[in-house]
Design a protein around this motif. Structure first.
Motif, PDB file in Angstrom:
ATOM      1  N   ASP A  51      44.201  36.255  44.944  1.00  0.00           N
ATOM      2  CA  ASP A  51      43.593  37.567  45.126  1.00  0.00           C
ATOM      3  C   ASP A  51      44.651  38.656  45.033  1.00  0.00           C
ATOM      4  OD1 ASP A  51      41.091  36.467  45.441  1.00  0.00           O
ATOM      5  OD2 ASP A  51      41.164  36.463  47.627  1.00  0.00           O
ATOM      6  N   HIS A  52      44.296  39.762  44.381  1.00  0.00           N
ATOM      7  CA  HIS A  52      45.207  40.876  44.162  1.00  0.00           C
ATOM      8  C   HIS A  52      44.431  42.180  44.336  1.00  0.00           C
ATOM      9  CE1 HIS A  52      47.969  38.003  42.068  1.00  0.00           C
ATOM     10  NE2 HIS A  52      46.823  37.449  41.707  1.00  0.00           N
ATOM     11  N   VAL A  53      45.135  43.296  44.227  1.00  0.00           N
ATOM     12  CA  VAL A  53      44.480  44.601  44.184  1.00  0.00           C
ATOM     13  C   VAL A  53      45.059  45.384  43.015  1.00  0.00           C
ATOM     14  CG1 VAL A  53      43.840  44.770  46.617  1.00  0.00           C
ATOM     15  CG2 VAL A  53      46.104  45.527  45.885  1.00  0.00           C
ATOM     16  N   ARG A  66      40.186  38.897  41.656  1.00  0.00           N
ATOM     17  CA  ARG A  66      40.517  37.498  41.887  1.00  0.00           C
ATOM     18  C   ARG A  66      40.831  36.851  40.537  1.00  0.00           C
ATOM     19  NH1 ARG A  66      36.662  34.392  45.815  1.00  0.00           N
ATOM     20  NH2 ARG A  66      37.869  35.725  47.224  1.00  0.00           N
ATOM     21  N   VAL A  67      41.968  36.177  40.481  1.00  0.00           N
ATOM     22  CA  VAL A  67      42.456  35.602  39.224  1.00  0.00           C
ATOM     23  C   VAL A  67      42.371  34.077  39.278  1.00  0.00           C
ATOM     24  CG1 VAL A  67      44.425  35.390  37.655  1.00  0.00           C
ATOM     25  CG2 VAL A  67      44.003  37.564  38.866  1.00  0.00           C
ATOM     26  N   TYR A  68      41.827  33.503  38.221  1.00  0.00           N
ATOM     27  CA  TYR A  68      41.694  32.050  38.063  1.00  0.00           C
ATOM     28  C   TYR A  68      42.544  31.632  36.865  1.00  0.00           C
ATOM     29  CZ  TYR A  68      37.473  32.906  40.858  1.00  0.00           C
ATOM     30  OH  TYR A  68      36.587  33.302  41.828  1.00  0.00           O
ATOM     31  N   ASP A 115      35.923  43.109  41.902  1.00  0.00           N
ATOM     32  CA  ASP A 115      35.067  43.483  43.034  1.00  0.00           C
ATOM     33  C   ASP A 115      34.916  45.000  43.054  1.00  0.00           C
ATOM     34  OD1 ASP A 115      33.483  43.193  45.245  1.00  0.00           O
ATOM     35  OD2 ASP A 115      35.114  42.755  46.633  1.00  0.00           O
ATOM     36  N   TYR A 116      34.138  45.527  42.101  1.00  0.00           N
ATOM     37  CA  TYR A 116      33.968  46.979  41.993  1.00  0.00           C
ATOM     38  C   TYR A 116      33.070  47.506  43.122  1.00  0.00           C
ATOM     39  CZ  TYR A 116      29.642  45.513  39.569  1.00  0.00           C
ATOM     40  OH  TYR A 116      28.437  44.937  39.236  1.00  0.00           O
ATOM     41  N   THR A 144      52.860  38.434  33.839  1.00  0.00           N
ATOM     42  CA  THR A 144      52.846  37.720  35.116  1.00  0.00           C
ATOM     43  C   THR A 144      51.630  36.803  35.229  1.00  0.00           C
ATOM     44  OG1 THR A 144      54.005  39.543  36.182  1.00  0.00           O
ATOM     45  CG2 THR A 144      52.848  37.996  37.609  1.00  0.00           C
ATOM     46  N   LEU A 145      50.499  37.264  34.741  1.00  0.00           N
ATOM     47  CA  LEU A 145      49.267  36.482  34.807  1.00  0.00           C
ATOM     48  C   LEU A 145      49.211  35.384  33.758  1.00  0.00           C
ATOM     49  CD1 LEU A 145      46.736  39.439  35.305  1.00  0.00           C
ATOM     50  CD2 LEU A 145      47.637  37.910  37.068  1.00  0.00           C
TER      51      LEU A 145
END
Length: 319
Positions: A51-53, A66-68, A115-116, A144-145
């Motif tokens: 999870d990030h912002v 949220r990154v998968y 998550d808008y 990075t991702l």
């Protein structure tokens, strides 16, 4: 029932809770209660979930994402910005957790779920700004991702389809991230609500004319009137004067969904504008009928989605 719903989908009709947008808090609580137990049972092995912002646009609040990503991946992978549905009123990272996990796992790609902010508390352009902020964050953090920016797409379901289409328009017009693909699943696109399917389907399961009216009123807020000439294309992509220069697309619709015709019209306009577009219409289905996951039509829809995303994002064969 006057609609020829597929026999495998009919049993759920008696089990569905009322989808009444007049009470957003209750609607959200009902959906959260349905999602929680299912998520708890998910097997997430093999996928890194974090999870990030993302910074909000122009001083807006940060946007949770949220990154998968497949754990075994070493090279840069295709990326997909995923925007949930829910009539602009409900939905969150948890409601899409299973879907995003499955897409990442089945295709071996990085999925960024957004998550808008929801309406009516936040009207247009707030939700779209959040989605576009997440897209810009994905682009800025691609290294990075582990995302290959040559293979970055956007996908949205229902209201998320509206936001996905608007992100593609905005990226084109603002020289934003170069999206390679857009997947618009049962999308909301037109606030005018004047298509034959919208006018005819006033009592279809889950989504019907009354819910569509309430949803648009929430999303547009007090500053814009549904159906008026002041509604911009970034709010209702069907209003876009030109669809030229947009990324290739896949558009899916359900037969007994009031949103059916606005999506088909948009797909035809994409084709007329020279945008390569794949179209799927599933007979005997209604908006949200894919929740009957074991039905043959639902399985076909998932297979078609994965195949289309694989082609659109240039995913290498995993065989």
């Amino acid at each position: 029932m006057k609609y020829n719903i597929d026999p495998e989908l009919r049993p759920i009709l008696d089990l569905l809770p009322p989808f009444d947008l007049a009470d957003p808090a209750t609607m959200r609580a009902t959906m959260d209660a349905m999602v929680g137990p299912a998520n708890a049972a998910l097997d997430t092995r093999g996928t890194t979930i974090s999870d990030h912002v993302a910074p909000g646009l122009a001083g807006a609040p940060e946007v949770p994402v949220r990154v998968y990503r497949p754990e075994s991946a070493t090279a840069a992978l295709p990326g997909l910005l995923y925007l949930h549905g829910g009539g602009f009123v409900f939905g969150n990272l948890e409601s899409e957790h299973a879907t995003c996990l499955a897409i990442s796992r089945q295709l071996g790609i990085v999925v960024v779920s957004v998550d808008y902010r929801l309406s009516p508390e936040t009207a247009f352009p707030g939700p779209l700004d959040d989605c576009y902020a997440a897209l810009l964050w994905t682009q800025a953090n691609a290294a990075t991702l582990g995302i290959d920016l040559r293979r970055l797409g956007v996908m949205g379901q229902s209201a998320g389809g509206c936001l996905a289409a608007a992100c593609a328009l905005r990226a084109r017009d603002e020289n934003g991230p170069a999206l390679c693909y857009q997947f618009l699943s049962i999308p909301v696109l037109d606030d005018r609500l004047d298509t034959p399917s919208m006018q005819a389907f006033t009592d279809t399961p889950i989504w019907h004319l009354a819910n569509a009216e309430q949803s648009w009123d929430y999303y547009l807020g007090s500053a814009l009137q549904r159906g008026s000439t002041e509604v911009p294309a970034l709010a209702a992509p069907a209003r876009a004067a030109s669809l030229q220069g947009l990324p290739p697309a896949c558009v899916t619709v359900m037969e007994f969904d009031p949103l059916r015709d606005e999506a088909l019209i948009y797909a035809q306009r994409l084709l007329a504008a020279g945008v390569s577009t794949e179209i799927h219409c599933y007979p005997g289905t209604f908006h949200g009928s894919s929740m009957v996951v074991d039905a043959a039509l639902s399985k076909r829809g998932v297979a078609d989605m994965l195949a289309a995303l694989g082609r659109g994002l240039c995913v290498e064969s995993r065989q």
